[in-house]
Design a protein around this motif. Structure first.
Motif, short mmCIF file in Angstrom:
data_model
loop_
_atom_site.label_atom_id
_atom_site.label_comp_id
_atom_site.label_asym_id
_atom_site.label_seq_id
_atom_site.Cartn_x
_atom_site.Cartn_y
_atom_site.Cartn_z
N GLY A 128 13.13 13.79 14.22
CA GLY A 128 12.02 14.23 14.21
C GLY A 128 11.54 12.32 13.21
N LYS A 129 12.38 11.71 13.19
CA LYS A 129 11.79 10.15 11.77
C LYS A 129 10.71 9.75 13.54
N THR A 130 10.85 9.53 14.66
CA THR A 130 9.16 8.67 15.74
C THR A 130 8.30 9.67 15.07
N SER A 131 8.06 11.26 15.12
CA SER A 131 7.73 12.14 14.91
C SER A 131 6.84 12.02 13.65
N THR A 132 7.33 12.07 12.90
CA THR A 132 7.21 10.87 11.45
C THR A 132 6.22 9.74 11.34
N MET A 133 6.88 8.84 11.62
CA MET A 133 5.59 7.80 11.91
C MET A 133 4.79 7.26 12.63
N ARG A 134 4.86 8.64 13.92
CA ARG A 134 3.34 8.05 14.78
C ARG A 134 2.38 9.27 13.93
N CYS A 135 3.37 9.81 13.08
CA CYS A 135 1.47 11.16 12.14
C CYS A 135 1.33 10.44 11.28
N LYS A 152 6.92 26.72 19.66
CA LYS A 152 8.42 27.01 18.46
C LYS A 152 9.41 26.48 18.04
N PHE A 153 8.79 25.08 18.19
CA PHE A 153 9.70 24.13 17.87
C PHE A 153 9.23 23.41 16.85
N THR A 154 9.68 23.11 15.92
CA THR A 154 9.29 22.57 14.64
C THR A 154 10.34 21.02 14.50
N ALA A 155 9.41 19.94 15.15
CA ALA A 155 9.61 19.01 15.00
C ALA A 155 9.84 18.26 13.41
N ILE A 156 9.02 18.62 12.15
CA ILE A 156 8.40 17.91 11.35
C ILE A 156 8.74 19.19 10.31
N ASP A 157 9.68 19.62 9.25
CA ASP A 157 9.11 21.18 8.83
C ASP A 157 8.85 20.54 7.11
N ASP A 158 8.34 21.24 6.52
CA ASP A 158 7.82 20.56 4.86
C ASP A 158 8.05 19.02 4.19
N MET A 212 17.58 11.75 8.91
CA MET A 212 16.79 13.07 9.11
C MET A 212 17.88 13.45 9.81
N GLN A 213 17.66 14.95 9.54
CA GLN A 213 18.63 15.92 10.74
C GLN A 213 17.46 17.16 10.56
N ASP A 214 17.23 17.81 11.82
CA ASP A 214 16.60 18.70 12.31
C ASP A 214 15.03 18.65 11.40
N MET A 224 1.21 -0.78 0.00
CA MET A 224 0.08 -0.06 -0.01
C MET A 224 0.61 1.71 -0.16
N LYS A 225 0.38 1.71 -1.15
CA LYS A 225 1.56 2.53 -1.48
C LYS A 225 1.38 4.29 -0.21
N ILE A 226 2.46 5.01 0.71
CA ILE A 226 2.08 5.71 1.76
C ILE A 226 2.79 7.56 0.44
N THR A 227 1.92 8.47 0.78
CA THR A 227 1.91 9.65 0.13
C THR A 227 2.43 10.55 1.14
N ILE A 228 3.22 10.92 2.01
CA ILE A 228 3.19 12.80 2.72
C ILE A 228 3.53 13.61 1.76
N GLU A 229 2.91 15.23 1.68
CA GLU A 229 2.69 16.21 1.18
C GLU A 229 2.80 17.06 2.44
N ASN A 230 3.22 17.87 2.14
CA ASN A 230 3.93 19.25 2.98
C ASN A 230 3.50 18.98 4.62
N LEU A 231 4.11 18.14 4.58
CA LEU A 231 4.15 17.56 6.19
C LEU A 231 4.74 18.46 7.58
N GLN A 232 3.59 19.21 8.37
CA GLN A 232 4.69 19.75 9.44
C GLN A 232 3.90 19.40 10.50
N LEU A 233 4.90 19.34 11.66
CA LEU A 233 4.39 19.26 12.64
C LEU A 233 5.26 20.59 13.95
N ARG A 234 4.68 21.19 14.45
CA ARG A 234 5.06 21.77 15.63
C ARG A 234 4.66 22.19 16.88
N TYR A 235 5.40 22.12 18.14
CA TYR A 235 4.97 22.03 19.03
C TYR A 235 5.33 23.57 19.62
#
Length: 371
Positions: A40-47, A14-20, A212-214, A1-12
């Motif tokens: 940000g790798k675990t945050s990506t998976m949790r999203c 002022k802190f950005t865990a996933i940036d675009d 991933m970095q930052d 099953m394909k997964i497509t992630i587009e322009n994903l951002q996750l912020r807490y």
């Protein structure tokens, strides 16, 4: 099953865990999210799983949009048909292996006959068919992790997510379970996203690695390309290249290590110019000998440390001239052995020297993920 992630951002705040983030994971593909803690790798998976609500962006699994910030779509985890295996086993100690694996099927109201069939199928798949009636509290760590995996697989998920599931196990068991996990993924044809900070684990399990970095994917390649052609010195260092030194251009296409008169030649293409360049070369590509001739890629030094490591010997060699000690890894069967205080020559082939920017250019990041 394909997964497509587009322009994903996750912020807490002022802190950005996933940036675009923009990335596509193919059907039946195994992608490993690799990076140090906090990248940000675990945050990506949790999203993807629905355990975190992103600040912006869109996530599609197959043909189903499971999250879209603009459209107000956010399917709960139980509606995404995603299996997840965590770092902690989360095995119920008062239940048997069979009961642990069957529990979620019972909650769904599936019949006893089908439950028995599906549970025995996955227990055989993970090598626990002889442990079905054993209490979970009597299992080893590796067996508990197999139960956790079986509990996800019995749900027949479209996507399997694994968050550092082997980090609590000893080294030899980790090595064995890596191979077993890869065999199961290929056998079932599962789309898999695996999180780890261990480069060896990533190389063993991935069709592609997303480093991933930052909160940003800085390079996404198949394991061989990632190992042989890191996009930057920071990536090379994370992947185990311990000799990383600032360099300045010299005459005739040569380089000098900054703050020294040591001359380097590189036969690899320099893809970026500028002041912030590093010479990167692996410990195993350096050769030690008692005789040598000074010149490009040939330097005189003194052994400071000799460390026996089983199949290899690691040396720290001081080459002077203000340069940090060189890290040299020689196979145990090497012709010569050296002791601390001994003078040696250190040489390296020009083809093993890469001159890389400290960080990849922004356009390279976009191209790497798009590819």
């Amino acid at each position: 099953m394909k997964i497509t992630i587009e322009n994903l951002q996750l912020r807490y705040g002022k802190f950005t865990a996933i940036d675009d983030m923009n990335v596509e994971i193919g059907d039946r593909e195994s992608v490993v999210l690799l990076g140090k803690s906090g990248c940000g790798k675990t945050s990506t998976m949790r999203c993807i799983a629905g355990l975190e609500q992103p600040t912006a962006g869109r996530i599609t699994i197959g043909d189903t949009v499971v999250f879209d910030a603009e459209a107000g779509i956010n399917l709960p985890p139980n509606k995404r048909n995603v299996g997840m295996v965590f770092q902690s086993y989360a095995v119920w100690p008062h239940m048997t292996v069979f009961e642990n694996v069957a529990y979620s099927l019972k909650i769904q109201g599936i019949g006893k006959t089908e439950i028995k069939q599906r549970v025995h199928e996955v227990l055989e798949l993970v090598g626990l068919e002889d442990f079905a009636s054993r209490g979970a509290s009597m299992l080893s760590g590796g067996q508990m992790q197999r139960v956790a995996l079986a509990r996800s697989l019995v749900m027949r998920p479209d996507v399997l997510l694994l968050d550092e599931p082997l980090s609590n196990l000893d080294a030899r068991l980790r090595d064995r379970l890596r191979i077993e996990l890869r065999e199961i993924q290929l056998q079932l044809g599962l789309t898999t996203v695996y999180v780890t900070h261990d480069q060896q684990e990533a190389f063993a399990l991935a069709d592609r690695i997303a480093l991933m970095q930052d909160g940003i994917i800085v390079q996404m390649e198949d394991p061989t390309s990632m190992y042989l052609e890191p996009a930057s010195a920071s990536i090379a260092h994370f992947l185990g290249v311990s000799n990383v030194h600032p360099v300045n251009p010299a005459a005739d296409g040569m380089w000098t290590i900054s703050g020294s008169n040591l001359v380097l030649a590189s036969a690899t293409e320099v893809r970026q110019t500028g002041e912030d360049l590093r010479a990167c070369f692996r410990s195993e590509d350096l050769l030690l000998s008692r005789d040598g001739v000074p010149g490009a890629n040939s330097w005189r030094g003194t052994v400071k440390v000799s460390s026996f490591q089983g199949s290899s010997i690691r040396y720290a060699v001081d080459v002077g001239a203000g340069v940090t000690e060189l890290d040299v890894l020689a196979p145990l069967g090497a012709r010569e052995r050296f002791q601390p205080g001994e003078e040696v020559w250190v040489t390296i082939n020009a083809g093993a020297v890469q001159v890389l920017p400290q960080s990849p250019a922004p356009q390279e990041l976009r191209a790497a993920v798009a590819a």
